[in-house]
Scaffold this motif. Structure first.
Motif, short mmCIF file in Angstrom:
data_model
loop_
_atom_site.label_atom_id
_atom_site.label_comp_id
_atom_site.label_asym_id
_atom_site.label_seq_id
_atom_site.Cartn_x
_atom_site.Cartn_y
_atom_site.Cartn_z
N GLN A 73 0.83 -1.20 0.00
CA GLN A 73 0.00 0.00 0.00
C GLN A 73 0.87 1.25 0.00
O GLN A 73 0.57 2.23 -0.71
CB GLN A 73 -0.92 -0.01 1.23
CG GLN A 73 -1.96 1.10 1.22
CD GLN A 73 -2.93 0.97 0.07
OE1 GLN A 73 -3.39 -0.12 -0.24
NE2 GLN A 73 -3.23 2.09 -0.59
N LEU A 76 2.23 1.74 -3.47
CA LEU A 76 1.20 2.26 -4.36
C LEU A 76 0.99 3.76 -4.14
O LEU A 76 0.86 4.53 -5.11
CB LEU A 76 -0.12 1.51 -4.16
CG LEU A 76 -0.19 0.08 -4.72
CD1 LEU A 76 -1.49 -0.57 -4.31
CD2 LEU A 76 -0.05 0.09 -6.23
N ASP A 77 0.93 4.19 -2.88
CA ASP A 77 0.76 5.61 -2.58
C ASP A 77 1.93 6.43 -3.14
O ASP A 77 1.75 7.52 -3.68
CB ASP A 77 0.64 5.82 -1.07
CG ASP A 77 -0.66 5.25 -0.51
OD1 ASP A 77 -1.59 5.04 -1.30
OD2 ASP A 77 -0.72 5.02 0.72
N ARG A 80 1.54 6.68 -6.90
CA ARG A 80 0.50 7.65 -7.25
C ARG A 80 1.04 9.08 -7.14
O ARG A 80 0.75 9.93 -7.99
CB ARG A 80 -0.72 7.47 -6.34
CG ARG A 80 -1.50 6.18 -6.59
CD ARG A 80 -2.83 6.21 -5.86
NE ARG A 80 -3.55 4.95 -6.00
CZ ARG A 80 -3.58 4.00 -5.07
NH1 ARG A 80 -2.94 4.18 -3.92
NH2 ARG A 80 -4.25 2.89 -5.28
N VAL A 83 3.26 9.80 -10.10
CA VAL A 83 2.47 10.00 -11.32
C VAL A 83 1.86 11.40 -11.33
O VAL A 83 1.88 12.10 -12.34
CB VAL A 83 1.36 8.93 -11.44
CG1 VAL A 83 0.37 9.31 -12.54
CG2 VAL A 83 1.97 7.57 -11.73
N ALA A 84 1.31 11.83 -10.18
CA ALA A 84 0.72 13.17 -10.09
C ALA A 84 1.77 14.25 -10.35
O ALA A 84 1.51 15.24 -11.05
CB ALA A 84 0.07 13.37 -8.72
#
Length: 280
Positions: A73, A76-77, A80, A83-84
Motif C-alpha cells: 500500500q 502504491l501511494d 500515485r 504520477v501526479a
C-alpha cells in the motif's frame, strides 16, 4: 460399523499415527526397507499428510499477504504521488511550449511591424450576457493602456478595441460587439468598407463589412484586413474571412458577413498595441 467408527474415530487416528511412528523407527533399524504393513499405513495416512502440508502452505501465504499488505500500500501511494508530479510537469511543459510559441509569433509580428509598441495582458474575464461581447484584461493605465487601443493575438489577428480603462484592468469590446466601427479592406479586390458589429450577427460570432461599392466582386473566403482609414487604428491587422455578400434591406448598399479569425472564446493572452506609425 458406522457407530463404531463415529465413536472411536479419534482413537483409530491416534493408533494409526503411533503405528506410523513405530513403523518409521522400525524401518530405520531395518535399513530403510519397509514391510507390507508400513506400506498400508503410509497409503492410508498419505492424504492426511498432504492435507496438512497444503493447509500449512495456505497459512504461510496468508501470513505473507498480511505482512506485506502495508508495504504494498505504501508503494502504491508513492507511485500515485510520482504520477501526479509527472502529470504536473507535463502540464507545465505544455504551457511553457505554448508561451514560447506565442512569443515567437509575436517576434515575427514585430519584425513585420517594427512601429508597433505592445503590452501583453492576460484575459481575466468575459461578458456573461447576450447583449455585449467584451473581455476584461489584466493591464490598464499603469501600463500605459488607453481607450481606443487595438488588441490583437500574437499573430496580429484583431481581437477588439479597448473601451474602458482602470488602473490595472481594461475592458475590450471584441470585433463582433455592436459598438465596433473600423475601416476594413478586402485584400484580393481592395474593396473598402466599414467593419461594424451587428446585434443579430453577434449571436452568431460574426460582424459586417458594410458600405461596399456595388462593383465589388467578393467571394467566400476573401481575407479582410483593417484599412487604417482615418488614422485611428493600425492598418493591415487581420480581421477574418468573407462568408457571404448581401444587399441591405433598403436595396441601397451591399455588405459582407465576416467570420473573425480570432477565437474569442478561448483567448488566454492578448497584446495591446499602445502606439504605431501611420502607414501612408
Amino acid at each position: 460399523m458406522k457407530d463404531f467408527l463415529r465413536q472411536n474415530g479419534i482413537l483409530l487416528v491416534i493408533i494409526a499415527l503411533l503405528l506410523t511412528i513405530l513403523i518409521g523407527v522400525g524401518t530405520a533399524f531395518m535399513g530403510g526397507n519397509a514391510d507390507p504393513l508400513s506400506n498400508v499405513v503410509n497409503t492410508v495416512t498419505s492424504p492426511i499428510r498432504n492435507g496438512i502440508a497444503a493447509a500449512a502452505d495456505w497459512a504461510e501465504g496468508v501470513y505473507n499477504y498480511v505482512f506485506r499488505y502495508g508495504q504494498i500500500q505504501e508503494e502504491l501511494d508513492s507511485l500515485r504521488a510520482q504520477v501526479a508530479e509527472l502529470e504536473d510537469q507535463v502540464r507545465e511543459g505544455q504551457e511553457a511550449a505554448k508561451q514560447n510559441e506565442r512569443l515567437r509569433e509575436l517576434l515575427d509580428l514585430q519584425a513585420k511591424r517594427e512601429d508597433f509598441v505592445f503590452e501583453s495582458a492576460r484575459v481575466t474575464g468575459r461578458s456573461t450576457d447576450n447583449w455585449a461581447s467584451t473581455l476584461t484584461i489584466s493591464k490598464g493605465t499603469s501600463a500605459g493602456v488607453e481607450a481606443g487601443d487595438c488588441v490583437v493575438t500574437s499573430t496580429g489577428v484583431l481581437v477588439g478595441v479597448v473601451s474602458k480603462v482602470g488602473l490595472n484592468w481594461s475592458t475590450v469590446s471584441t470585433i463582433i460587439n455592436t459598438d465596433i466601427e473600423i475601416g476594413g479592406i478586402v485584400t484580393r479586390t481592395y474593396s473598402a468598407g466599414v467593419l461594424e458589429g451587428d446585434f443579430a450577427l453577434m449571436g452568431q460570432g460574426r460582424l459586417k463589412l458594410s458600405y461596399l461599392p456595388h462593383s465589388a466582386q467578393l467571394v467566400s473566403g476573401d481575407e479582410v484586413l483593417t484599412s487604417g482609414k482615418g488614422d485611428v487604428y493600425p492598418s493591415g491587422l487581420v480581421v477574418g474571412q468573407v462568408e457571404g455578400v448581401f444587399t441591405d434591406p433598403s436595396g441601397m448598399t451591399r455588405y459582407a458577413v465576416v467570420v473573425p479569425d480570432a477565437d474569442l472564446s478561448s483567448l488566454v493572452e492578448v497584446f495591446v498595441i499602445k502606439d504605431f506609425d501611420i502607414q501612408e
